[in-house]
Design an enzyme around this catalytic site. Sequence first.
Site, PDB file in Angstrom:
ATOM      1  N   PRO A   2      -5.417  14.945   0.746  1.00 40.52           N
ATOM      2  CG  PRO A   2      -7.584  15.634   0.247  1.00 40.52           C
ATOM      3  CD  PRO A   2      -6.144  15.917  -0.077  1.00 40.52           C
ATOM      4  CD  GLU A   3      -4.160   9.009   3.686  1.00 45.21           C
ATOM      5  OE1 GLU A   3      -4.673   7.984   4.163  1.00 45.21           O
ATOM      6  OE2 GLU A   3      -3.022   9.397   4.006  1.00 45.21           O
ATOM      7  NE  ARG A 155      -2.619  -7.635  -7.604  1.00 46.51           N
ATOM      8  CZ  ARG A 155      -2.678  -7.678  -8.935  1.00 46.51           C
ATOM      9  NH1 ARG A 155      -1.535  -7.706  -9.628  1.00 46.51           N
ATOM     10  NH2 ARG A 155      -3.833  -7.662  -9.569  1.00 46.51           N
TER      11      ARG A 155
END
Length: 289
Positions: A2-3, A155
Amino acid sequence: MPELPEVETVRRTLNELVGGKRIERVTVTLPRIIQRPAEPEAFAAALAGHTIQTVERRGKFLRILLDGLVLVSHLRMEGRYGVYRQDEPVELHTHVRFRFDDGTELRYKDVRQFGTMHLFAPGEDLANAPLNKLGLEPLDDAFTLQAFKREVAHRTTKIKPLLLNQAHIVGLGNIYVDEALFTAGIHPERAADTLKAPDWARLYDAIRATLGRAVDAGGSSIKSYVNGQGEMGMFQHQLLIYGREDGACTRCGGTIVKTVVGGRGTHTCPACQPLPGNRLKAKVKPRAK
């Protein structure tokens, strides 16, 4: 899986179900779930007699705060908690049981057996692995547009793998990164340092809005996720692009494609999420001599 939305939902339901309960005994039947202390017997002995005060979340980790201890739990792919009467049959793949003095028990079930548990003294958990190198919380007040850009905008990494990196932004997984990038109109292979100020503003808003709506819906039950009460999440019915490969884009009607970015299956609408410099060039016929 799960997130963040799913773990936040589990946190809320566990708070309701086990907050204030006193642990009488702990049974561990799969020792490798217990990462700290090294011996599961020491883990069980340390928890006996302690009361659960509240359940918090850090990224995709649950922080179960007891009187004098902190239990850090990661569900990994298919770990789940449930509260049962002590006389109810124990289901297959139940690896840890927390018996309470009121006749109920919290059971941890994990078919894939990838979940982990760490036990700490208060204050030690945030200073040690696995929590000490986690990034910004995307639903916290401290997660501002400025903080977001300061962390990742310089980045050169592709934006999708960057958002999946828990050292920068926590809680985001494959589902919600695909959803947020689509909402923001940003291709997942764009390098972060190529995004402009309007891109960052749209992406920031998309992350916050997507996660907020997912939490309100109880998360997404794509495979086996259920909350602490055995209920499925409902956000899968609101997904705009994830899992919809070869279907029509909800925005432009074009075809959604599925590719692999950073080793993860990735859903994109090529029309709504163009990749600069990747447009097909017209073939030039050679001149006749």
